[in-house]
Design a protein around this motif. Structure first.
Motif, PDB file in Angstrom:
ATOM      1  N   PRO A  48      -1.191   4.070 -17.514  1.00 45.07           N
ATOM      2  CA  PRO A  48       0.412   4.424 -17.998  1.00 45.07           C
ATOM      3  C   PRO A  48       0.942   3.378 -19.067  1.00 45.07           C
ATOM      4  O   PRO A  48       0.554   2.258 -19.013  1.00 45.07           O
ATOM      5  CB  PRO A  48       1.142   4.463 -16.560  1.00 45.07           C
ATOM      6  N   LEU A  49       1.916   3.807 -19.756  1.00 44.40           N
ATOM      7  CA  LEU A  49       2.617   2.970 -20.794  1.00 44.40           C
ATOM      8  C   LEU A  49       3.921   3.212 -20.775  1.00 44.40           C
ATOM      9  O   LEU A  49       4.498   4.438 -20.626  1.00 44.40           O
ATOM     10  CB  LEU A  49       2.087   3.188 -22.219  1.00 44.40           C
ATOM     11  N   SER A  50       4.893   2.371 -21.036  1.00 47.39           N
ATOM     12  CA  SER A  50       6.244   2.320 -21.221  1.00 47.39           C
ATOM     13  C   SER A  50       6.496   3.081 -22.423  1.00 47.39           C
ATOM     14  O   SER A  50       5.789   3.244 -23.504  1.00 47.39           O
ATOM     15  CB  SER A  50       6.727   1.122 -21.062  1.00 47.39           C
ATOM     16  N   GLN A  51       7.863   3.361 -22.638  1.00 45.29           N
ATOM     17  CA  GLN A  51       8.228   3.878 -23.768  1.00 45.29           C
ATOM     18  C   GLN A  51       7.978   2.973 -24.896  1.00 45.29           C
ATOM     19  O   GLN A  51       7.535   3.623 -26.229  1.00 45.29           O
ATOM     20  CB  GLN A  51       9.820   4.423 -23.725  1.00 45.29           C
ATOM     21  N   GLY A  52       8.383   1.871 -24.926  1.00 37.91           N
ATOM     22  CA  GLY A  52       8.210   0.891 -25.897  1.00 37.91           C
ATOM     23  C   GLY A  52       6.831   0.520 -26.259  1.00 37.91           C
ATOM     24  O   GLY A  52       6.410   0.281 -27.400  1.00 37.91           O
ATOM     25  N   GLN A  53       5.935   0.647 -25.202  1.00 41.09           N
ATOM     26  CA  GLN A  53       4.470   0.449 -25.500  1.00 41.09           C
ATOM     27  C   GLN A  53       3.845   1.687 -26.202  1.00 41.09           C
ATOM     28  O   GLN A  53       2.915   1.582 -26.901  1.00 41.09           O
ATOM     29  CB  GLN A  53       3.799   0.379 -24.320  1.00 41.09           C
ATOM     30  N   LEU A  54       4.418   2.704 -26.094  1.00 41.64           N
ATOM     31  CA  LEU A  54       4.107   3.979 -26.548  1.00 41.64           C
ATOM     32  C   LEU A  54       4.561   4.170 -28.239  1.00 41.64           C
ATOM     33  O   LEU A  54       3.850   4.555 -28.861  1.00 41.64           O
ATOM     34  CB  LEU A  54       4.871   5.295 -25.975  1.00 41.64           C
TER      35      LEU A  54
END
Length: 90
Positions: free
Chosen positions: A42-48
Motif C-alpha cells: 500500500p501507498l499513501s496519497q503523497g507516495q502515489l
C-alpha cells in the motif's frame, strides 16, 4: 493450466477481466494510479503522487474515482496512523 491458491493470492487484480473492464472506463490518471498500486502497495496519497509524477490534486481525484468503482481500498498506515494508505481490491 490451473493455478494454485497460493499463486492466485499473488496475482494482481489487474489480470482479472472484470477489474480491467471497470478500470477501462476511468480517466488515464486513475489507470496510472492503479498501475502504481499494482507494483507497490500500500501507498499513501503523497507516495502515489511521488511515484506517478502526478499532482496531489490529480491523485486525490483518481483515488476518488477508483474508490467509487470499488477498485481501491484504504486503511490507516501502520507507520503513521494519521495517514491513509491505498491498495487495489481483489
Amino acid at each position: 493450466m490451473s493455478t494454485t491458491p497460493e499463486e492466485q493470492a499473488h496475482e494482481s487484480p489487474l489480470t482479472d477481466p472484470e477489474f480491467r473492464e471497470r478500470l477501462r472506463e476511468l480517466p488515464p490518471s486513475a489507470k496510472l494510479v492503479a498501475k502504481v498500486l499494482e507494483d507497490a502497495s500500500p501507498l499513501s496519497q503523497g507516495q502515489l503522487a511521488e511515484e506517478s509524477l502526478l499532482p496531489d490534486r490529480t491523485v486525490r481525484y483518481a483515488l476518488n474515482r477508483l474508490e467509487e468503482e470499488d477498485l481501491v481500498g484504504s486503511r490507516y498506515s501502520f507507520h503513521d496512523a494519521r495517514k491513509q494508505v491505498y491498495y487495489l481490491t481483489e
